[in-house]
Write a protein that holds these residues in place. Sequence first.
Motif, short mmCIF file in Angstrom:
data_model
loop_
_atom_site.label_atom_id
_atom_site.label_comp_id
_atom_site.label_asym_id
_atom_site.label_seq_id
_atom_site.Cartn_x
_atom_site.Cartn_y
_atom_site.Cartn_z
N PHE A 163 -30.96 -21.99 27.60
CA PHE A 163 -31.40 -21.65 28.97
C PHE A 163 -32.82 -21.08 29.00
O PHE A 163 -33.74 -21.66 29.59
CB PHE A 163 -30.38 -20.67 29.57
CG PHE A 163 -30.78 -20.06 30.87
CD1 PHE A 163 -31.39 -20.81 31.89
CD2 PHE A 163 -30.52 -18.72 31.13
CE1 PHE A 163 -31.74 -20.23 33.10
CE2 PHE A 163 -30.86 -18.13 32.33
CZ PHE A 163 -31.48 -18.88 33.32
N ILE A 164 -33.03 -19.95 28.33
CA ILE A 164 -34.35 -19.31 28.39
C ILE A 164 -35.37 -20.15 27.60
O ILE A 164 -36.50 -20.35 28.04
CB ILE A 164 -34.27 -17.86 27.85
CG1 ILE A 164 -33.33 -17.03 28.73
CG2 ILE A 164 -35.65 -17.22 27.79
CD1 ILE A 164 -32.99 -15.65 28.18
N SER A 216 -33.97 -9.71 21.80
CA SER A 216 -32.95 -8.70 21.61
C SER A 216 -32.17 -8.68 22.92
O SER A 216 -32.16 -9.69 23.65
CB SER A 216 -33.58 -7.35 21.27
OG SER A 216 -32.56 -6.39 21.05
N TYR A 276 -21.06 -23.57 25.32
CA TYR A 276 -20.85 -24.02 26.70
C TYR A 276 -21.24 -25.50 26.76
O TYR A 276 -21.83 -26.01 25.81
CB TYR A 276 -21.59 -23.16 27.73
CG TYR A 276 -23.10 -23.11 27.60
CD1 TYR A 276 -23.92 -24.17 28.01
CD2 TYR A 276 -23.73 -22.00 27.06
CE1 TYR A 276 -25.30 -24.11 27.90
CE2 TYR A 276 -25.11 -21.92 26.95
CZ TYR A 276 -25.89 -23.00 27.37
OH TYR A 276 -27.26 -22.96 27.26
N SER A 302 -29.60 -25.93 12.52
CA SER A 302 -29.23 -24.52 12.66
C SER A 302 -30.24 -23.61 11.96
O SER A 302 -30.68 -23.91 10.84
CB SER A 302 -27.85 -24.29 12.05
OG SER A 302 -27.56 -22.90 12.04
N ASP A 345 -32.81 -26.36 17.81
CA ASP A 345 -31.53 -25.91 18.39
C ASP A 345 -30.41 -26.73 17.75
O ASP A 345 -30.58 -27.92 17.50
CB ASP A 345 -31.56 -26.15 19.90
CG ASP A 345 -30.51 -25.34 20.65
OD1 ASP A 345 -30.90 -24.52 21.50
OD2 ASP A 345 -29.30 -25.53 20.40
N ARG A 379 -31.39 -30.16 30.03
CA ARG A 379 -32.63 -29.40 29.90
C ARG A 379 -33.60 -30.09 28.94
O ARG A 379 -34.81 -30.10 29.18
CB ARG A 379 -32.34 -27.98 29.40
CG ARG A 379 -31.44 -27.15 30.31
CD ARG A 379 -31.45 -25.70 29.80
NE ARG A 379 -30.33 -24.93 30.26
CZ ARG A 379 -29.32 -24.51 29.50
NH1 ARG A 379 -29.29 -24.80 28.20
NH2 ARG A 379 -28.35 -23.80 30.01
N LYS A 414 -27.83 -7.71 17.64
CA LYS A 414 -29.16 -7.65 18.27
C LYS A 414 -29.93 -6.40 17.80
O LYS A 414 -31.12 -6.47 17.53
CB LYS A 414 -29.03 -7.67 19.79
CG LYS A 414 -28.59 -9.04 20.33
CD LYS A 414 -29.69 -10.06 20.12
CE LYS A 414 -29.30 -11.45 20.59
NZ LYS A 414 -30.36 -12.44 20.37
#
Length: 355
Positions: A20-21, A142, A48, A77, A42, A56, A172
């Motif tokens: 997403f980000i 984080s 999900y 990975s 990625d 995206r 984190k």
Amino acid sequence: MKQHVDLNGKAILVTGSPGFIGANLVLRLLKEMTAGTVISLDNMNDYYDPKLKEYRLGLIEEAAKASPVKHVFIRGSIADKALVDKVFAEYQPAVAVNLAAQAGVRYSIDHPDVYIESNLIGFYNILEACRHHPVEHLVYASSSSVYGGNKKVPFSTDDKVDNPVSLYAATKKSNELLAHSYSKLYNIPSTGLRFFTVYGPAGRPDMFYFSATQKLAAGKTIQIFNYGNCKRDFTYVDDIVEGVLRVMQGAPEKATGEDGLPLPPYAVYNIGGGTPENLLDYISTLQEELVRAKVLPADYDFEGHRQLVGMQPGDVPVTYADSQGLEEDYGFRPTIGIREGLRKFAEWYKVYYKA
Ligand SMILES: NC(=O)c1ccc[n+]([C@@H]2O[C@H](COP(=O)([O-])OP(=O)(O)OC[C@H]3O[C@@H](n4cnc5c(N)ncnc54)[C@H](O)[C@@H]3O)[C@@H](O)[C@H]2O)c1
């Protein structure tokens, strides 16, 4: 003081794109940079619906056609040390932005292994790669979850954050500690960013606003945790991307201490809206915007589709960012409110799920 980092003409690595980000950041880089290469890395896992990640990636590839910047997508990975090393050796990124991680607080209760693999081993591999293939700046995600049940608000980066209430939060916080040691030992400029509940179009379906929308659209009942008695500092994704982009271009300066050894070029910032919203108000705004965007009919029985339930393990009652550090050092604080942000989400949702 910050060391200016010019992104143009350089290689920029963004792990966790097309997450997403990450996807939103890469789209912005393709728009802003005038030359260079952006690498997305990625593993496209199915935490999900991976179709959303493919969607995206499609947007990124479309944007890359119109951009002077080259885009490379690598599927793999960050827990694969040889792969991470190969990517750094081949592209020599000037800036590495590590957004790849197993996100989610609740999922970490039943799936701890993947948090250790992606968030600890994966992040360690990124640090090792930065050690052997020096970068001008390592920026990494984080999370506000490091504040745990912090009673003092707003949450400041000066607060003690040694009491994580979920494994996710612990990983984190560990990232920040590992980064500090690598910054000190190998003089790697690093900045950790504690993001506060990020939302927006094509966001994460595991997050409340998105999963609630899906449930309501399917006529199911949504559960509202802690009887709605929660406050969240919601941050619209464009604000996060603006913050990350500014931070990428200003690395902590390298300096030498009195002992003749390097002082760690290390920093941590909050990025959050700074105006915590009551969960019930956020839900009301979401409902109004879903009706406005015609995702739901005007006469939808919202009361009949909501159930107030208790607090979930790992959850915290309030998150509230003090973003003063970001404002002082980078001249920026998030400004986009939930009305505008949820409107954009609802409008995107209508088009995406209709298609
Ligand atoms: N969205 C938020 O509210 C929020 C809040 C605080 C922190 N964060 C952090 O920001 C970062 C980005 O979050 P997001 O919301 O975009 O989540 P996301 O799940 O959409 O993105 C993360 C991406 O990382 C990828 N990934 C996971 N493990 C990987 C691995 N081992 N190797 C390579 N790729 C891997 C996933 O496939 C995914 O596409 C994460 O580090 C997350 O923990 C997000």
